[in-house]
Design an enzyme around this catalytic site. Sequence first.
Site, PDB file in Angstrom:
ATOM      1  CG  HIS A 170      46.334  42.635  47.859  1.00  0.00           C
ATOM      2  ND1 HIS A 170      45.738  42.928  49.063  1.00  0.00           N
ATOM      3  CD2 HIS A 170      45.574  41.680  47.277  1.00  0.00           C
ATOM      4  CE1 HIS A 170      44.664  42.174  49.209  1.00  0.00           C
ATOM      5  NE2 HIS A 170      44.547  41.403  48.127  1.00  0.00           N
TER       6      HIS A 170
ATOM      7  CG  LEU B 119      56.938  38.535  45.142  1.00  0.00           C
ATOM      8  CD1 LEU B 119      57.393  37.826  46.415  1.00  0.00           C
ATOM      9  CD2 LEU B 119      58.130  38.918  44.288  1.00  0.00           C
ATOM     10  CB  ALA B 120      53.079  34.505  42.140  1.00  0.00           C
TER      11      ALA B 120
ATOM     12  N   GLY C  25      48.522  35.272  40.702  1.00  0.00           N
ATOM     13  CA  GLY C  25      47.404  34.612  41.351  1.00  0.00           C
ATOM     14  C   GLY C  25      46.104  35.118  40.757  1.00  0.00           C
TER      15      GLY C  25
ATOM     16  CG  HIS D 122      44.165  39.624  43.796  1.00  0.00           C
ATOM     17  ND1 HIS D 122      42.805  39.754  43.979  1.00  0.00           N
ATOM     18  CD2 HIS D 122      44.672  39.358  45.011  1.00  0.00           C
ATOM     19  CE1 HIS D 122      42.510  39.582  45.248  1.00  0.00           C
ATOM     20  NE2 HIS D 122      43.627  39.326  45.901  1.00  0.00           N
TER      21      HIS D 122
END
Length: 134
Positions: A21, A82-83, A85, A87
């Site tokens: 990110h 981790l997930a 989302g 993005h």
Amino acid sequence: MAPAAGSALSTKHTALILFAHGARDAQWSEPFRAIREAVATARLDLTVELAFLELMQPPLGECIAQLVESGHQRITVAPLFLAQGGHLKKDLPRLLRDLGVKHPAVKIDVLPPIGEVTELLNAISGWLADSAPR
């Protein structure tokens, strides 16, 4: 001076981009830089780079452009998220579509986010279970 292991200035044709990110605090990226170095050391046949969605350099598009310019023909993007989302569901596919138009001769693959890799989730769970006070 010779290029560093994993540098885009190498003669390798396959690359792995660790995609994170980004953050305002430069220290935030240290674990990702350590992972990049470890992968580059383990895979001398592979160019390994680190790119960011925002707030840090280089952005993914710039990283891919540099790899293409240096002769890389196949690039794998590894999302260090981790997930899934917004993005990964919206931003990354849009970026990859645009990059595919700019670099149509280059094959760009995407790995699942690290939070969807069973072995990594098991390692994290095991570490947490072992680290909690008994």
